[in-house]
Write a protein that holds these residues in place. Structure first.
Motif, PDB file in Angstrom:
ATOM      1  N   ILE A 106       0.839  -1.203   0.000  1.00 14.07           N
ATOM      2  CA  ILE A 106       0.000   0.000   0.000  1.00 14.07           C
ATOM      3  C   ILE A 106       0.874   1.254   0.000  1.00 14.07           C
ATOM      4  O   ILE A 106       0.586   2.232  -0.699  1.00 14.07           O
ATOM      5  N   ALA A 107       1.952   1.222   0.778  1.00 15.40           N
ATOM      6  CA  ALA A 107       2.810   2.398   0.908  1.00 15.40           C
ATOM      7  C   ALA A 107       3.567   2.701  -0.384  1.00 15.40           C
ATOM      8  O   ALA A 107       3.741   3.877  -0.735  1.00 15.40           O
ATOM      9  N   PHE A 108       3.998   1.662  -1.092  1.00 18.40           N
ATOM     10  CA  PHE A 108       4.837   1.883  -2.263  1.00 18.40           C
ATOM     11  C   PHE A 108       4.161   1.501  -3.579  1.00 18.40           C
ATOM     12  O   PHE A 108       4.704   1.790  -4.648  1.00 18.40           O
ATOM     13  N   GLY A 109       3.002   0.850  -3.519  1.00 15.09           N
ATOM     14  CA  GLY A 109       2.330   0.404  -4.744  1.00 15.09           C
ATOM     15  C   GLY A 109       1.221   1.308  -5.218  1.00 15.09           C
ATOM     16  O   GLY A 109       0.550   1.006  -6.208  1.00 15.09           O
ATOM     17  N   ASN A 110       0.970   2.406  -4.499  1.00 16.59           N
ATOM     18  CA  ASN A 110      -0.049   3.388  -4.903  1.00 16.59           C
ATOM     19  C   ASN A 110      -1.436   2.752  -5.013  1.00 16.59           C
ATOM     20  O   ASN A 110      -2.220   3.099  -5.889  1.00 16.59           O
ATOM     21  N   PHE A 111      -1.746   1.806  -4.107  1.00 16.05           N
ATOM     22  CA  PHE A 111      -3.084   1.228  -4.074  1.00 16.05           C
ATOM     23  C   PHE A 111      -4.097   2.274  -3.626  1.00 16.05           C
ATOM     24  O   PHE A 111      -5.123   2.469  -4.258  1.00 16.05           O
ATOM     25  N   PHE A 112      -3.815   2.917  -2.516  1.00 22.59           N
ATOM     26  CA  PHE A 112      -4.662   3.999  -2.021  1.00 22.59           C
ATOM     27  C   PHE A 112      -3.881   4.747  -0.960  1.00 22.59           C
ATOM     28  O   PHE A 112      -2.814   4.315  -0.514  1.00 22.59           O
ATOM     29  N   ARG A 113      -4.409   5.889  -0.552  1.00 25.49           N
ATOM     30  CA  ARG A 113      -3.794   6.692   0.487  1.00 25.49           C
ATOM     31  C   ARG A 113      -4.900   7.270   1.368  1.00 25.49           C
ATOM     32  O   ARG A 113      -6.088   7.178   1.028  1.00 25.49           O
ATOM     33  N   VAL A 114      -4.505   7.879   2.453  1.00 27.62           N
ATOM     34  CA  VAL A 114      -5.484   8.468   3.364  1.00 27.62           C
ATOM     35  C   VAL A 114      -6.266   9.557   2.628  1.00 27.62           C
ATOM     36  O   VAL A 114      -5.698  10.420   1.962  1.00 27.62           O
ATOM     37  N   GLY A 115      -7.597   9.501   2.750  1.00 27.55           N
ATOM     38  CA  GLY A 115      -8.467  10.452   2.072  1.00 27.55           C
ATOM     39  C   GLY A 115      -9.157   9.881   0.849  1.00 27.55           C
ATOM     40  O   GLY A 115     -10.162  10.443   0.394  1.00 27.55           O
ATOM     41  N   ASP A 116      -8.658   8.761   0.310  1.00 25.81           N
ATOM     42  CA  ASP A 116      -9.288   8.141  -0.858  1.00 25.81           C
ATOM     43  C   ASP A 116     -10.567   7.419  -0.452  1.00 25.81           C
ATOM     44  O   ASP A 116     -10.678   6.898   0.661  1.00 25.81           O
ATOM     45  N   ARG A 117     -11.500   7.357  -1.375  1.00 26.46           N
ATOM     46  CA  ARG A 117     -12.694   6.539  -1.179  1.00 26.46           C
ATOM     47  C   ARG A 117     -12.475   5.228  -1.926  1.00 26.46           C
ATOM     48  O   ARG A 117     -12.239   5.234  -3.140  1.00 26.46           O
ATOM     49  N   ILE A 118     -12.558   4.117  -1.220  1.00 28.85           N
ATOM     50  CA  ILE A 118     -12.222   2.831  -1.809  1.00 28.85           C
ATOM     51  C   ILE A 118     -13.259   1.785  -1.397  1.00 28.85           C
ATOM     52  O   ILE A 118     -14.077   2.002  -0.503  1.00 28.85           O
ATOM     53  N   GLN A 119     -13.176   0.653  -2.075  1.00 23.22           N
ATOM     54  CA  GLN A 119     -13.846  -0.572  -1.635  1.00 23.22           C
ATOM     55  C   GLN A 119     -12.756  -1.599  -1.402  1.00 23.22           C
ATOM     56  O   GLN A 119     -12.061  -1.997  -2.329  1.00 23.22           O
ATOM     57  N   PHE A 120     -12.611  -2.019  -0.159  1.00 26.69           N
ATOM     58  CA  PHE A 120     -11.455  -2.806   0.265  1.00 26.69           C
ATOM     59  C   PHE A 120     -11.919  -3.866   1.245  1.00 26.69           C
ATOM     60  O   PHE A 120     -12.517  -3.555   2.270  1.00 26.69           O
ATOM     61  N   GLY A 121     -11.666  -5.127   0.899  1.00 25.53           N
ATOM     62  CA  GLY A 121     -12.093  -6.205   1.778  1.00 25.53           C
ATOM     63  C   GLY A 121     -13.595  -6.289   1.932  1.00 25.53           C
ATOM     64  O   GLY A 121     -14.093  -6.684   2.984  1.00 25.53           O
ATOM     65  N   GLY A 122     -14.339  -5.886   0.894  1.00 26.78           N
ATOM     66  CA  GLY A 122     -15.789  -5.914   0.948  1.00 26.78           C
ATOM     67  C   GLY A 122     -16.404  -4.707   1.642  1.00 26.78           C
ATOM     68  O   GLY A 122     -17.629  -4.627   1.766  1.00 26.78           O
ATOM     69  N   ILE A 123     -15.600  -3.742   2.083  1.00 21.46           N
ATOM     70  CA  ILE A 123     -16.075  -2.546   2.768  1.00 21.46           C
ATOM     71  C   ILE A 123     -15.842  -1.333   1.867  1.00 21.46           C
ATOM     72  O   ILE A 123     -14.765  -1.170   1.301  1.00 21.46           O
ATOM     73  N   ARG A 124     -16.854  -0.478   1.757  1.00 20.96           N
ATOM     74  CA  ARG A 124     -16.729   0.748   0.973  1.00 20.96           C
ATOM     75  C   ARG A 124     -16.743   1.943   1.906  1.00 20.96           C
ATOM     76  O   ARG A 124     -17.610   2.069   2.770  1.00 20.96           O
ATOM     77  N   GLY A 125     -15.757   2.829   1.731  1.00 23.13           N
ATOM     78  CA  GLY A 125     -15.689   4.001   2.591  1.00 23.13           C
ATOM     79  C   GLY A 125     -14.452   4.825   2.318  1.00 23.13           C
ATOM     80  O   GLY A 125     -13.683   4.542   1.382  1.00 23.13           O
TER      81      GLY A 125
END
Length: 304
Positions: A106-125
């Motif tokens: 996550i830190a180096f792969g640009n998956f997401f960062r703080v403030g992004d809206r994502i769906q991750f592990g079945g959770i959206r937020g």
């Protein structure tokens, strides 16, 4: 008693443990002082958050190096034992290890960062924190519609970056495509309906569509993707029941519900002003024929 105390004080292992404890205490105090200094120096919330996370990471690294330096001789003597024990620990804590690897990704792969809206592990937020083992989200949806917060804070293991797709609503372009349909009765002025819809979309989405167009140009340069249309568009399909208009437009991923509210408010007012030329269609059922039900009772059955 004095001999026992003197023996403890002269014990090299105990001395190294005390040295390690004092060193860790000094590191903790230094990290807290640095965080307080950064809090006064940095005014931006996001920059302050990142600085705090970075200093915490440096603290962990410094603590690991200090412990390695203090217990280096003992570590060399117990290399084989640590190797055998490490294999068992790695098997027992494989989920933890994968989560740490996920944090690195996550830190180096640009998956997401703080403030992004994502769906991750079945959770959206919205991402509000990225930890070493878990990422924290302010959840959207569930019993609340319109991409709004429902009030739950969810912590998801970082290992899910290797198990499930990570959907990012705001990674390279902060907008979504949205659309809605309305049904108009046959005989209505379909050209007027198209004109009203296009004008409302242009007035509501116009400035944001220009911003989205610039963002999409950057996407086309970065990825192998078509140069899609981001300007609002209205299309029509006619069937035996009504004329169906579909309005498609780009919208800020955080403003999807409020934008649609503004569009429909204007649309209702506009259609009410031309009610003599445009009529909304609705589903209705007409009973064309009611079957005759013939009920006859036998005399014997009636008397019995």
């Amino acid at each position: 008693m004095d001999e026992t105390l003197a023996k403890w004080l002269n014990d090299p292992v105990l001395g190294k443990m005390m040295t390690a404890a004092v060193t860790l205490l000094v590191i903790v105090v230094l990290i807290r002082l640095i965080n307080r200094w950064l809090a006064r120096l940095i005014k931006d919330n996001e920059s302050r958050y990142r600085a705090r996370k970075f200093t915490a990471f440096l603290g962990y690294v410094a603590a690991a190096l200090a412990l390695a330096a203090v217990f280096s001789t003992q570590f060399r003597a117990l290399t084989v034992a640590f190797g055998v024990a490490g294999a068992g620990v790695a098997f027992a804590l494989q989920e933890v290890i994968v989560s740490i690897a996920g944090w690195v990704a996550i830190a180096f792969g640009n998956f997401f960062r703080v403030g992004d809206r994502i769906q991750f592990g079945g959770i959206r937020g919205d991402v509000i924190d990225v930890g070493v083992l878990r990422s924290t989200l302010m959840e959207c949806g569930q019993w609340v519609n319109g991409d709004l917060y429902n009030g739950r804070i969810v912590r998801v293991a970082n290992s899910f970056v290797f198990k499930e797709p990570v959907v990012n609503y705001s990674a390279d372009f902060p907008f979504l495509w949205d659309e809605f349909t309305i049904a108009i009765r046959h005989g209505s002025d379909h050209r007027l309906v198209r004109e009203i819809l296009e004008r409302i979309l242009r007035d509501t989405i116009g400035e944001y569509a220009d911003f989205a167009k610039q963002s999409w140009k950057l996407m086309v340069k970065k990825y192998r993707i078509e140069d899609a249309r981001v300007q609002p568009i209205v299309t029509m399909v006619a069937n035996e029941n009504w004329m169906e208009f579909t309005a498609r437009y780009v919208v800020d991923y955080r403003q999807r519900r409020t934008t649609k509210d503004r569009i429909f408010t204007k649309l209702v007012d506009e259609l009410a002003a031309v009610a003599d030329r445009v009529t909304l269609a609705s589903t209705s059922f007409e009973v064309a024929h009611t079957p005759v039900v013939d009920v006859r009772l036998l005399a014997g059955a009636a008397s019995g």
